[in-house]
Enzyme design. Structure first.
Site, PDB file in Angstrom:
ATOM      1  N   PHE A   1       0.856  -1.189   0.000  1.00 60.42           N
ATOM      2  CA  PHE A   1       0.000   0.000   0.000  1.00 60.42           C
ATOM      3  C   PHE A   1       0.888   1.234   0.000  1.00 60.42           C
ATOM      4  O   PHE A   1       1.659   1.453   0.931  1.00 60.42           O
ATOM      5  CB  PHE A   1      -0.948   0.066   1.199  1.00 60.42           C
ATOM      6  CG  PHE A   1      -1.831   1.289   1.119  1.00 60.42           C
ATOM      7  CD1 PHE A   1      -3.013   1.262   0.381  1.00 60.42           C
ATOM      8  CD2 PHE A   1      -1.453   2.489   1.712  1.00 60.42           C
ATOM      9  CE1 PHE A   1      -3.810   2.403   0.262  1.00 60.42           C
ATOM     10  CE2 PHE A   1      -2.249   3.635   1.590  1.00 60.42           C
ATOM     11  CZ  PHE A   1      -3.426   3.586   0.864  1.00 60.42           C
TER      12      PHE A   1
ATOM     13  N   ASP B   1       9.383   3.141   1.933  1.00 64.11           N
ATOM     14  CA  ASP B   1       8.179   3.906   2.264  1.00 64.11           C
ATOM     15  C   ASP B   1       7.951   3.763   3.767  1.00 64.11           C
ATOM     16  O   ASP B   1       7.389   2.769   4.229  1.00 64.11           O
ATOM     17  CB  ASP B   1       6.981   3.387   1.460  1.00 64.11           C
ATOM     18  CG  ASP B   1       5.706   4.177   1.769  1.00 64.11           C
ATOM     19  OD1 ASP B   1       5.688   4.918   2.784  1.00 64.11           O
ATOM     20  OD2 ASP B   1       4.723   4.038   1.011  1.00 64.11           O
TER      21      ASP B   1
ATOM     22  N   LYS C   1       2.502  11.163   7.035  1.00 64.74           N
ATOM     23  CA  LYS C   1       1.681  10.929   8.234  1.00 64.74           C
ATOM     24  C   LYS C   1       2.193  11.699   9.459  1.00 64.74           C
ATOM     25  O   LYS C   1       1.963  12.884   9.560  1.00 64.74           O
ATOM     26  CB  LYS C   1       1.546   9.423   8.469  1.00 64.74           C
ATOM     27  CG  LYS C   1       0.711   8.776   7.352  1.00 64.74           C
ATOM     28  CD  LYS C   1       0.045   7.471   7.734  1.00 64.74           C
ATOM     29  CE  LYS C   1      -1.020   7.125   6.699  1.00 64.74           C
ATOM     30  NZ  LYS C   1      -0.680   6.039   5.808  1.00 64.74           N
TER      31      LYS C   1
END
Ligand SMILES: *Cc1c(COP(=O)(O)O)cnc(C)c1O
Length: 397
Positions: A141, A226, A255
């Site tokens: 993802f 990531d 985030k």
């Protein structure tokens, strides 16, 4: 009809149904707790997918934001501002790299890393124009843009968005053989989550990240980590790659970098990689804006104390000890690292997250049968224990 029902009816009627939220409407939040419009309190065990690692309304972060709101909030990158240089220097230092390229959402950070790898491939590695390939992993993802869903293996995320961007190859996560086979002379990058978050907190076999690192070095390919969800304290270290003493060529952050206040993402790498960009070749109106930089600088300062990494390690050990003690007829498997767990159930997870909500704990299922637990790292041990008591009760139905 309660106020919550009214508000939920509005969102149901007037917002696209691209989410399936739990039936709660939050009005306020502080630390690890949120309060709904009726005044009910809930313990947040999701932390906005780790964007709220340092807690809701963290005083250091809201103070930094408020100070900056009254000074200057946006100038675009057409002009420099006094938070930008320090932000870039401090984030580069946190990562042990030379340079940063700031964006906003995580997906933009990933897109930026993909563009970086391709440009580096053509201009530095010498890959023939248009031939670059990037390797990604099954069940990855990395966000929601058209290019990113092009290499998703999740039909829900991918279907009906074609035609898809070419230039990606997918291999199984956690196996080095297929990755070694997939790399050829035109491979410019390997894009990897050090722990797969949305897939259900999948921790790769011990040694895998090290093997990926060595393979990338050997074959002259950029290792792109990531760390949007794994990074910045969640796993008990600043970066999840640290658990295997691995330093990727490129970090993608997002985030928690925005302190739960503003979206801030960045690609961080050395000069031989990020140096490929010349004026006009990439950009973002809001990327690196003064408010974002001021908040992110405070996030970096908090991380430099190591306090939250340590909390995540210590409370995480406790979390995993308690989850590990749950009987096998209640849970199939527990995965994770630090204050982060994916709990695999024998049955559908949605009813469990709904029961948990009724017991005052907010957690979210991912895929059909996994519950993810990721409280803000400010959570107290007592609150964590209480949440785990509720979790056990919700599992028992
Ligand atoms: C959340 C996430 C993204 C996308 O971030 P957005 O801010 O939602 O675009 C990318 N990669 C990983 C690993 C993530 O967890």
């Amino acid at each position: 009809m309660t106020r919550s029902d009214e508000l939920r009816a509005l969102s149901e009627e007037h917002s696209a149904h691209n989410y399936h939220p739990l039936p709660i409407v939050i009005a306020e939040a502080r630390g690890a707790w949120v309060t709904d419009v009726e005044g009910n309190r809930y313990l947040d065990m999701l932390s906005a997918y780790s964007a709220v690692n340092f807690g809701h309304a963290n005083e250091r972060l809201t103070a930094a934001a408020k100070r900056q709101l009254d000074r200057v909030t946006l100038v675009s990158r057409a002009f420099d501002h006094d938070e930008f240089g320090p932000f870039a220097a401090e984030l580069a230092e946190l990562c042990g790299k030379d340079m940063v390229l700031p964006m906003n959402s995580g997906a933009e950070g990933v897109e930026t890393a993909l563009k970086t790898a391709r440009k580096w491939g053509y201009e530095v590695k010498g890959v023939p124009d248009g031939q670059a390939n990037i390797i990604t992993f099954e069940h990855n993802f990395h966000g929601r843009t058209t290019t990113i869903v092009s290499f998703s293996t999740d039909p829900v995320a991918k279907l009906s968005y074609g035609p898809y961007t070419p230039g990606f190859r997918t291999v199984p996560y956690g196996e080095i053989g297929p990755l070694a086979q997939a790399i050829d002379e035109n491979t410019v990058g390997v894009l990897i989550e050090p722990i797969q978050g949305e897939a259900g907190v999948i921790v790769p076999p011990e040694g895998f990240l090290r093997q990926v690192r060595d393979l990338c070095t050997e074959r002259g390919v950029l290792m792109i980590a990531d760390e949007i969800q794994t990074g910045l304290g969640r796993t008990g270290a600043t970066f999840a790659c640290e658990h295997e003493d691995v330093v990727p060529d490129v970090y993608i952050l997002g985030k928690a970098l925005g302190g739960g206040i503003v979206p801030v993402s960045a690609v961080v790498a050395d000069r031989d990689v990020l140096g490929v960009f010349q004026p006009g070749q990439h950009g973002s109106t809001f990327g690196g804006n003064p408010l974002a930089c001021a908040v992110a600088r405070e996030v970096i300062a908090i991380l430099k104390t190591g306090e939250f990494q340590e909390r995540s390690r210590e409370l995480g050990a406790h979390l995993h000890e308690r989850l590990g003690a749950l009987p096998g007829d209640l849970v199939r498997q527990v995965r994770g690292r630090g204050l982060w767990a994916g709990v695999e159930l024998h049955s559908l997870a949605r009813p469990v997250s709904e029961r948990l909500k009724d017991l005052g704990v907010l957690a979210k299922e991912t895929h059909e049968t996994t519950i993810r637990l990721a409280p803000p790292l400010v959570i107290s041990r007592e609150d964590l224990d209480w949440a785990l008591d509720q979790f056990e009760a919700a599992l028992k139905g």
